[in-house]
Design an enzyme around this catalytic site. Structure first.
Site, PDB file in Angstrom:
ATOM      1  N   TYR A 111      47.268  35.407 -11.494  1.00  0.00           N
ATOM      2  CA  TYR A 111      46.771  34.077 -11.819  1.00  0.00           C
ATOM      3  C   TYR A 111      45.251  34.216 -11.805  1.00  0.00           C
ATOM      4  CZ  TYR A 111      51.373  32.631  -9.970  1.00  0.00           C
ATOM      5  OH  TYR A 111      52.708  32.498  -9.711  1.00  0.00           O
ATOM      6  N   CYS A 114      43.327  32.865  -8.724  1.00  0.00           N
ATOM      7  CA  CYS A 114      43.869  33.180  -7.401  1.00  0.00           C
ATOM      8  C   CYS A 114      42.912  34.088  -6.625  1.00  0.00           C
ATOM      9  CB  CYS A 114      45.224  33.845  -7.578  1.00  0.00           C
ATOM     10  SG  CYS A 114      45.764  34.761  -6.149  1.00  0.00           S
ATOM     11  N   PHE A 116      43.439  36.154  -4.181  1.00  0.00           N
ATOM     12  CA  PHE A 116      43.962  37.495  -3.964  1.00  0.00           C
ATOM     13  C   PHE A 116      43.870  38.337  -5.233  1.00  0.00           C
ATOM     14  CE2 PHE A 116      46.130  34.830  -0.800  1.00  0.00           C
ATOM     15  CZ  PHE A 116      45.756  35.499   0.353  1.00  0.00           C
ATOM     16  N   CYS A 117      44.140  37.722  -6.369  1.00  0.00           N
ATOM     17  CA  CYS A 117      43.989  38.423  -7.647  1.00  0.00           C
ATOM     18  C   CYS A 117      42.519  38.729  -7.923  1.00  0.00           C
ATOM     19  CB  CYS A 117      44.574  37.586  -8.787  1.00  0.00           C
ATOM     20  SG  CYS A 117      46.346  37.252  -8.629  1.00  0.00           S
TER      21      CYS A 117
END
Length: 379
Positions: A111, A114, A116-117
């Site tokens: 995403y 996001c 974390f991404c």
């Protein structure tokens, strides 16, 4: 962030979304982050792959028809050869760039917004690694229907080896870039899965050793020349996952106006259909405004959640100190990249502007931007 929010919304209007989604092909989206990134999904914002389409046509009679056929055939052949050449050059570019990591094909399922991404992209960009992005629709998630693991980011290596969890992805790839005798498959065995049930009765998957870079003694001494540097890096990488990430949603959805601004960005950057986009922007903003209040209570944040964000960021800057440019010294380490990846998902939102104005993070953040854009970790 955006992803979690949209999935929460899905429970409210699943019927509407599924019927709308059924009329279109697979889509993509990100939870939060971006080029004027708006807020955090992160895991909780790097561009879509382009596609090439060719067409043909013509008509006429006699010699005109013959010329047209020859011309059309010639153009078609030219376009085919051109496309194949471009494809070949692109593959060669992937192979020669990024040192040892350039020998593998990397595909990131994400995403865009996001946190974390965004952490994974910060690592890849800093090291100058070539990678493809597949944006995942946070509602239907058709793009990862082939995966038992249903979260993002997911990294596919050579379309064969699947890496899950942002910290496992980063530790595995860092190990691969440095080690001379290990394959990605070999390295992945160092991060075994552990399944458990959390305090809310939900099954969760964790990974052992995920903050460790698996190196030999000589390699570790080269990467971490200062005593205690590796433990310090691991400590702050975990801090970014366990604390900093959880400050993003309460801050970007702090007020109804900020929540609407965040979802306006999500809809623009994500791969939503017409109905999904409308639903996410208006209903989603309302839902996430309420969810942010629950998160505030869960993590025992102050009434003014900005103060928790300011303190966390200033704690980070204080840990770096005045004598170092980065936590890693003269160059960013994995902790620098993790914190930078999390914070940049708020770019373009009020929370980001407030953070830059009211904390001491600005100079470090700008240095990280330059390091990422210039691929300073390429060698």
């Amino acid at each position: 962030m955006a992803a979690a929010s949209t999935r929460a919304l899905c429970k409210v209007g699943c019927g509407i979304l599924e019927s709308a989604a059924a009329r279109r092909s697979g889509t993509v989206s990100s939870y939060l982050a971006g080029s004027r990134r708006a807020f955090g999904t992160g895991g909780y914002r790097s561009k879509l792959l382009t596609s090439l389409r060719t067409g043909e046509g013509g008509g006429g009679g006699g010699r005109v028809l013959g010329c047209a056929v020859l011309l059309g055939g010639g153009l078609g052949l030219y376009q085919t050869v051109k496309f194949r050449l471009q494809q070949h050059l692109a593959e060669e570019k992937i192979k020669v760039s990024g040192g040892r990591g350039g020998g593998v094909k990397l595909t990131l399922y994400q995403y865009k917004t996001c946190p974390f991404c965004s952490k994974v992209r910060a690592f890849l960009d800093y090291h100058g690694l070539q990678y493809e992005i597949v944006e995942v629709n946070p509602v239907m998630r058709k793009e990862i229907k082939w995966s038992i693991y249903r979260k993002v980011p997911i990294m596919m290596v050579d379309s064969e080896v699947q890496l899950n969890d942002s910290s496992v992805i980063i530790s595995s790839l860092k190990t691969y870039l440095i080690s001379k005798d290990k394959s990605v498959s070999d390295i992945l065995r160092c991060y075994p899965e552990m399944k458990s049930v959390n305090d809310r009765g939900k099954e969760v998957t964790e990974y052992s050793n995920k903050y460790w870079v698996m190196l030999g003694e000589g390699e570790a001494a080269t990467l971490y020349p200062e005593k205690g540097a590796q433990k310090e890096e691991m400590k702050w990488r975990q801090w970014a996952d366990d604390w900093l990430v959880h400050l993003i949603s309460p801050n970007v959805y702090r007020t109804s106006g900020e929540a609407l601004a965040s979802f306006d960005y999500i809809v623009r950057e994500g791969k939503f259909g017409t109905y999904e986009g409308f639903f996410a922007k208006y209903v989603g903003a309302t839902a996430m405004f309420l969810i942010a209040k629950r998160l505030k209570s869960r993590y025992q944040l102050q009434d003014d959640v900005r103060q928790d964000l300011y303190k966390a960021v200033n704690d980070w800057v204080a840990a770096i100190g005045k004598k170092r440019k980065f936590m890693g010294g003269d160059r960013p380490n994995l902790a620098d990249l993790a914190v930078f990846g999390v914070l940049r998902v708020m770019e373009g939102l009020q929370a980001f502007d407030d953070m830059m104005e009211n904390t001491k993070v600005k100079h470090w953040y700008r240095r990280m931007e330059r390091a990422s854009l210039n691929h300073e970790g390429r060698e």
